[in-house]
Write a protein that holds these residues in place. Structure first.
Motif, PDB file in Angstrom:
ATOM      1  N   ALA A 146       0.680  -0.541   0.081  1.00 36.27           N
ATOM      2  CA  ALA A 146       0.171   0.082   0.030  1.00 36.27           C
ATOM      3  C   ALA A 146       0.885   0.986   0.024  1.00 36.27           C
ATOM      4  O   ALA A 146       0.779   2.135  -0.351  1.00 36.27           O
ATOM      5  N   THR A 147       2.214   1.338   0.763  1.00 33.97           N
ATOM      6  CA  THR A 147       2.746   2.514   0.811  1.00 33.97           C
ATOM      7  C   THR A 147       3.344   2.773  -0.503  1.00 33.97           C
ATOM      8  O   THR A 147       3.220   3.544  -0.948  1.00 33.97           O
ATOM      9  N   PHE A 148       4.096   1.627  -0.841  1.00 33.98           N
ATOM     10  CA  PHE A 148       4.571   1.606  -2.345  1.00 33.98           C
ATOM     11  C   PHE A 148       3.691   2.154  -3.647  1.00 33.98           C
ATOM     12  O   PHE A 148       4.193   2.741  -4.107  1.00 33.98           O
ATOM     13  N   CYS A 149       1.941   2.180  -3.490  1.00 36.40           N
ATOM     14  CA  CYS A 149       1.396   2.082  -4.386  1.00 36.40           C
ATOM     15  C   CYS A 149       1.526   3.887  -4.410  1.00 36.40           C
ATOM     16  O   CYS A 149       0.866   4.453  -5.630  1.00 36.40           O
ATOM     17  N   ILE A 150       0.645   4.255  -2.871  1.00 40.18           N
ATOM     18  CA  ILE A 150       0.953   5.416  -2.208  1.00 40.18           C
ATOM     19  C   ILE A 150       1.886   6.662  -2.749  1.00 40.18           C
ATOM     20  O   ILE A 150       1.738   7.458  -3.877  1.00 40.18           O
ATOM     21  N   ILE A 151       3.341   6.015  -2.625  1.00 38.45           N
ATOM     22  CA  ILE A 151       4.253   6.982  -3.419  1.00 38.45           C
ATOM     23  C   ILE A 151       4.791   6.724  -5.065  1.00 38.45           C
ATOM     24  O   ILE A 151       4.765   7.506  -5.350  1.00 38.45           O
ATOM     25  N   LEU A 152       3.541   5.746  -5.590  1.00 36.13           N
ATOM     26  CA  LEU A 152       3.599   5.637  -6.926  1.00 36.13           C
ATOM     27  C   LEU A 152       2.721   6.803  -7.280  1.00 36.13           C
ATOM     28  O   LEU A 152       3.125   7.076  -8.823  1.00 36.13           O
ATOM     29  N   ILE A 153       1.821   6.279  -6.585  1.00 36.82           N
ATOM     30  CA  ILE A 153       0.904   7.590  -7.344  1.00 36.82           C
ATOM     31  C   ILE A 153       0.753   8.924  -6.883  1.00 36.82           C
ATOM     32  O   ILE A 153       0.824  10.096  -8.295  1.00 36.82           O
ATOM     33  N   PHE A 154       1.581   9.419  -6.313  1.00 32.71           N
ATOM     34  CA  PHE A 154       2.230  11.248  -5.236  1.00 32.71           C
ATOM     35  C   PHE A 154       3.311  11.268  -6.917  1.00 32.71           C
ATOM     36  O   PHE A 154       3.245  12.268  -7.583  1.00 32.71           O
ATOM     37  N   ILE A 155       3.734  10.194  -7.923  1.00 33.55           N
ATOM     38  CA  ILE A 155       5.535  10.564  -8.116  1.00 33.55           C
ATOM     39  C   ILE A 155       4.585  10.495  -9.666  1.00 33.55           C
ATOM     40  O   ILE A 155       4.943  11.425 -10.038  1.00 33.55           O
ATOM     41  N   LEU A 157       1.681  11.775 -10.110  1.00 32.39           N
ATOM     42  CA  LEU A 157       0.810  13.205  -9.715  1.00 32.39           C
ATOM     43  C   LEU A 157       1.926  14.098 -10.151  1.00 32.39           C
ATOM     44  O   LEU A 157       1.414  15.260 -10.794  1.00 32.39           O
ATOM     45  N   ARG A 158       3.157  13.807  -9.718  1.00 32.05           N
ATOM     46  CA  ARG A 158       3.695  14.978  -9.581  1.00 32.05           C
ATOM     47  C   ARG A 158       4.432  15.275 -11.327  1.00 32.05           C
ATOM     48  O   ARG A 158       4.585  16.303 -12.139  1.00 32.05           O
ATOM     49  N   TYR A 159       4.904  14.418 -11.855  1.00 33.27           N
ATOM     50  CA  TYR A 159       5.761  14.387 -12.836  1.00 33.27           C
ATOM     51  C   TYR A 159       3.936  13.122 -13.935  1.00 33.27           C
ATOM     52  O   TYR A 159       4.705  11.913 -14.064  1.00 33.27           O
ATOM     53  N   PRO A 160       3.676  13.916 -14.326  1.00 34.05           N
ATOM     54  CA  PRO A 160       2.116  12.850 -15.396  1.00 34.05           C
ATOM     55  C   PRO A 160       2.835  12.481 -16.629  1.00 34.05           C
ATOM     56  O   PRO A 160       4.168  12.816 -16.831  1.00 34.05           O
ATOM     57  N   LEU A 161       1.961  11.640 -16.975  1.00 34.07           N
ATOM     58  CA  LEU A 161       3.203  10.534 -18.014  1.00 34.07           C
ATOM     59  C   LEU A 161       3.649  11.567 -19.156  1.00 34.07           C
ATOM     60  O   LEU A 161       3.627  11.596 -20.206  1.00 34.07           O
ATOM     61  N   THR A 162       2.037  13.163 -19.376  1.00 35.05           N
ATOM     62  CA  THR A 162       1.945  13.624 -20.898  1.00 35.05           C
ATOM     63  C   THR A 162       3.037  14.654 -20.503  1.00 35.05           C
ATOM     64  O   THR A 162       3.610  14.688 -21.560  1.00 35.05           O
ATOM     65  N   ASP A 163       4.262  14.942 -19.755  1.00 36.80           N
ATOM     66  CA  ASP A 163       5.220  15.490 -20.316  1.00 36.80           C
ATOM     67  C   ASP A 163       6.724  14.918 -21.176  1.00 36.80           C
ATOM     68  O   ASP A 163       7.532  15.127 -21.877  1.00 36.80           O
ATOM     69  N   TYR A 164       6.156  13.487 -21.051  1.00 42.75           N
ATOM     70  CA  TYR A 164       7.576  12.993 -21.551  1.00 42.75           C
ATOM     71  C   TYR A 164       7.267  12.877 -23.113  1.00 42.75           C
ATOM     72  O   TYR A 164       7.159  12.042 -24.254  1.00 42.75           O
TER      73      TYR A 164
END
Length: 164
Positions: A146-155, A157-164
């Protein structure tokens, strides 16, 4: 008046009767009586029909009397294992169930925590320890995933995939 009275030799006495505490001590003597005249000493002689000592009556050993009246008491002490040392991880399981219930692992951890509490009440120490290890394993897995999933969600949200 002295019919039936005669000096009779006493039979040799066998091993002393009674307990060690009574045999080791000399017999208790009565308070010293005044000097007897020869005429009054006749009354203290044994008769043939008398089995006891007229000077000192046979007193049973007080320890053997106690042993006869005392039954053999049996004390049963039931020793239960100390189940307070078995941790049930109950609060951690509730937290995982309510907040971090990743793939129902928090629910499974909560179920094992309740099993630990039941086995502690039944004094099944081995079963309680095994279920506590399982509950801890599910709590660690649920918390980590659950902690790993929450960290992935924050990452993301901070860096969306559309910027790449």
């Amino acid at each position: 008046p002295f019919e039936g009275v005669a000096w009779t030799p006493r039979p040799p006495q066998g091993p002393p009767q009674g307990c060690f505490a009574c045999i080791g001590k000399p017999p208790a003597l009565r308070q010293a009586s005044p000097v007897l005249s020869p005429s009054s000493a006749i009354y203290l002689m044994e008769s043939k029909s008398c089995k006891g000592d007229s000077l000192r009556p046979a007193v049973p050993c007080k320890h053997s009397v106690e042993k006869k009246t005392m039954t053999n008491p049996t004390t049963v002490i039931e020793i239960y294992p100390d189940t307070t040392e078995v941790n049930d991880y109950y609060l951690w399981s509730i937290f995982n169930f309510v907040y971090l219930n990743f793939c129902c692992l928090g629910f499974i951890a909560l179920a094992y925590s309740l099993k630990v509490r039941d086995k502690k009440l039944l004094n099944d120490l081995n079963g309680a320890v095994e279920d506590a290890k399982t509950a801890r394993l599910f709590n660690i897995t649920s918390s980590a995933l659950a902690t790993f999933c929450i960290i992935l969600i924050f990452i993301f949200l901070r860096y969306p995939l559309t910027d790449y």
